[in-house]
Motif scaffolding. Structure first.
Motif, short mmCIF file in Angstrom:
data_model
loop_
_atom_site.label_atom_id
_atom_site.label_comp_id
_atom_site.label_asym_id
_atom_site.label_seq_id
_atom_site.Cartn_x
_atom_site.Cartn_y
_atom_site.Cartn_z
N THR A 11 123.75 73.07 40.58
CA THR A 11 123.07 72.00 39.85
C THR A 11 123.53 70.63 40.36
OG1 THR A 11 122.99 73.42 37.90
CG2 THR A 11 122.62 71.06 37.54
N LEU A 12 124.84 70.43 40.37
CA LEU A 12 125.39 69.16 40.86
C LEU A 12 125.23 69.04 42.37
CD1 LEU A 12 127.05 66.55 40.56
CD2 LEU A 12 129.13 67.97 40.61
N GLY A 13 125.58 70.11 43.08
CA GLY A 13 125.55 70.05 44.54
C GLY A 13 124.17 69.76 45.09
N GLY A 31 128.96 77.47 50.32
CA GLY A 31 128.93 78.26 49.09
C GLY A 31 129.49 79.64 49.38
N ARG A 32 129.70 80.40 48.31
CA ARG A 32 130.21 81.76 48.52
C ARG A 32 129.10 82.71 48.95
NH1 ARG A 32 132.68 82.06 42.62
NH2 ARG A 32 130.55 81.28 42.39
N SER A 33 127.86 82.42 48.49
CA SER A 33 126.77 83.35 48.77
C SER A 33 125.66 82.73 49.62
CB SER A 33 126.18 83.87 47.46
OG SER A 33 125.72 82.78 46.67
N SER A 34 125.60 81.41 49.70
CA SER A 34 124.58 80.78 50.54
C SER A 34 125.09 79.42 51.01
CB SER A 34 123.28 80.61 49.76
OG SER A 34 123.47 79.71 48.70
N GLY A 86 140.40 78.28 40.11
CA GLY A 86 138.95 78.13 40.30
C GLY A 86 138.49 76.69 40.33
N LYS A 87 139.19 75.82 39.61
CA LYS A 87 138.73 74.43 39.54
C LYS A 87 139.70 73.45 40.20
CE LYS A 87 136.09 71.04 37.77
NZ LYS A 87 135.32 70.68 36.58
N ALA A 88 141.02 73.66 40.02
CA ALA A 88 141.97 72.64 40.48
C ALA A 88 142.62 72.99 41.82
CB ALA A 88 143.04 72.42 39.41
N VAL A 156 128.46 66.51 30.29
CA VAL A 156 127.49 67.59 30.57
C VAL A 156 126.20 66.97 31.11
CG1 VAL A 156 126.58 67.63 28.19
CG2 VAL A 156 126.47 69.69 29.61
N PHE A 157 125.57 67.68 32.06
CA PHE A 157 124.32 67.20 32.63
C PHE A 157 123.15 67.58 31.73
CE2 PHE A 157 126.75 68.35 36.65
CZ PHE A 157 127.30 67.09 36.77
N GLU A 158 122.16 66.71 31.66
CA GLU A 158 120.94 67.04 30.91
C GLU A 158 120.36 68.36 31.42
OE1 GLU A 158 118.40 63.66 31.36
OE2 GLU A 158 119.57 62.44 29.95
N1 LIG Z 1 127.02 71.39 34.74
C1 LIG Z 1 127.58 70.39 34.03
O1 LIG Z 1 127.04 69.92 33.00
C2 LIG Z 1 128.86 69.78 34.51
C3 LIG Z 1 129.37 68.64 33.86
C4 LIG Z 1 130.58 68.10 34.30
C5 LIG Z 1 131.25 68.68 35.36
N2 LIG Z 1 130.72 69.79 35.97
C6 LIG Z 1 131.46 70.38 37.09
O2 LIG Z 1 130.66 70.28 38.26
C7 LIG Z 1 130.94 71.38 39.13
C8 LIG Z 1 129.64 72.06 39.49
O3 LIG Z 1 128.99 72.46 38.32
P1 LIG Z 1 127.49 73.01 38.36
O4 LIG Z 1 127.01 73.06 36.95
O5 LIG Z 1 126.70 72.30 39.40
O6 LIG Z 1 127.77 74.53 38.84
P2 LIG Z 1 126.74 75.56 39.49
O7 LIG Z 1 125.32 75.16 39.24
O8 LIG Z 1 127.21 76.92 39.07
O9 LIG Z 1 126.98 75.39 41.06
C9 LIG Z 1 128.21 75.66 41.65
C10 LIG Z 1 128.00 75.77 43.14
O10 LIG Z 1 129.26 75.92 43.77
C11 LIG Z 1 129.32 77.12 44.52
N3 LIG Z 1 130.66 77.67 44.32
C12 LIG Z 1 131.21 78.04 43.13
N4 LIG Z 1 132.46 78.47 43.31
C13 LIG Z 1 132.71 78.36 44.64
C14 LIG Z 1 133.83 78.66 45.46
N5 LIG Z 1 134.96 79.18 44.94
N6 LIG Z 1 133.75 78.42 46.78
C15 LIG Z 1 132.62 77.91 47.32
N7 LIG Z 1 131.53 77.60 46.61
C16 LIG Z 1 131.57 77.83 45.27
C17 LIG Z 1 128.18 78.00 43.98
O11 LIG Z 1 127.57 78.81 44.94
P3 LIG Z 1 128.03 80.34 45.15
O12 LIG Z 1 127.90 81.02 43.83
O13 LIG Z 1 127.12 80.83 46.22
O14 LIG Z 1 129.43 80.21 45.61
C18 LIG Z 1 127.15 76.95 43.54
O15 LIG Z 1 126.33 76.56 44.63
C19 LIG Z 1 131.94 72.28 38.37
O16 LIG Z 1 133.25 71.96 38.77
C20 LIG Z 1 131.73 71.86 36.92
O17 LIG Z 1 132.88 72.08 36.13
C21 LIG Z 1 129.54 70.34 35.58
#
Ligand SMILES: NC(=O)c1ccc[n+]([C@@H]2O[C@H](COP(=O)([O-])OP(=O)(O)OC[C@H]3O[C@@H](n4cnc5c(N)ncnc54)[C@H](OP(=O)(O)O)[C@@H]3O)[C@@H](O)[C@H]2O)c1
Length: 199
Positions: A11-13, A31-34, A86-88, A156-158
């Motif tokens: 979503t963010l990426g 990414g891990r899968s793409s 996983g995060k830090a 959080v994102f909309e």
């Molecule tokens: N969503 C929110 O509202 C929000 C708000 C504030 C902060 N954040 C932070 O923003 C970040 C991204 O959130 P998101 O909602 O965009 O997540 P998301 O939609 O699940 O996307 C995460 C992306 O990162 C890849 N990924 C995950 N773990 C990985 C790893 N270990 N190594 C390489 N690639 C990895 C995933 O692809 P694969 O599965 O193919 O690896 C996916 O493309 C997170 O740290 C989250 O805590 C999110």
């Protein structure tokens, strides 16, 4: 610039990737899968292989990270360890190993989140990891120059409300495009040691 973007398919990426492409940058997605490069950044050996594959870059940006959300009395030591990894620690490793692969004036942009400052029920592990990232970036910023490092800390994102909205009662959401703009600011700007708070 050539930007290595970890989590480019999420979503963010996806938003960060779009914003960078629109500004004429080259984006190498991970990414891990793409992605252009397949790597799990929680594995230090995979991080080393990722950098060996990609070569020198002008910026490294992380838009990935996973955390365990559970009430505090259900969070195990393993849940905290998994969240810190996983995060830090994954992001720390991306920086630690990335320094020699980044141009001399290049930048790192990491991701934390609102929970560092505004706790929610079930968010203790994620808050701990977010705080670690922000502390790490401030510390690294005094040793990295002329390379730079900043953190984006969104609420959080909309776009994520259908999945996570129930965790954030009464808290405002932001469009993910605003977070992408903060990545552009970090990558193209001149600041270091900053946390760009979108909350
Ligand atoms: N969503 C929110 O509202 C929000 C708000 C504030 C902060 N954040 C932070 O923003 C970040 C991204 O959130 P998101 O909602 O965009 O997540 P998301 O939609 O699940 O996307 C995460 C992306 O990162 C890849 N990924 C995950 N773990 C990985 C790893 N270990 N190594 C390489 N690639 C990895 C995933 O692809 P694969 O599965 O193919 O690896 C996916 O493309 C997170 O740290 C989250 O805590 C999110």
């Amino acid at each position: 610039m050539k930007v290595l973007l970890i989590g480019a398919g999420g979503t963010l990426g996806s938003a960060v990737r779009g914003a960078l492409l629109a500004r004429g940058h080259e984006v190498v997605g991970v990414g891990r899968s793409s992605g252009d490069v397949i790597a799990d950044v929680t594995d230090p050996e995979a991080v080393a292989r990722m950098y060996a594959q990609v070569g020198e870059v002008d910026a490294v940006a992380v838009a990935a990270g996973e955390a365990v959300f559970k009430p505090l009395d259900q969070l195990t030591a393993q849940d905290f360890a998994a969240t810190l990894r996983g995060k830090a620690l994954s992001q720390v490793d991306v920086v630690r190993q990335g320094v020699p692969h980044l141009t001399s004036t290049g930048s790192f942009t990491l991701i934390s989140g609102v929970l560092t400052d505004q706790p929610i029920v079930a968010g203790a592990a994620a808050a701990t990891a977010n705080g670690a990232i922000e502390a790490f970036a401030r510390a690294a910023a005094i040793e990295l120059p002329p390379q730079r490092i900043n953190v984006v800390s969104p609420t959080v994102f909309e776009e994520s409300l259908p999945s996570y909205g129930s965790f954030f009662p009464g808290m405002e959401a932001v469009p993910v495009a605003r977070a992408a703009t903060a990545y552009v600011r970090s990558i193209e700007g001149a600041q270091t040691g900053q946390v760009y708070r979108l909350h």
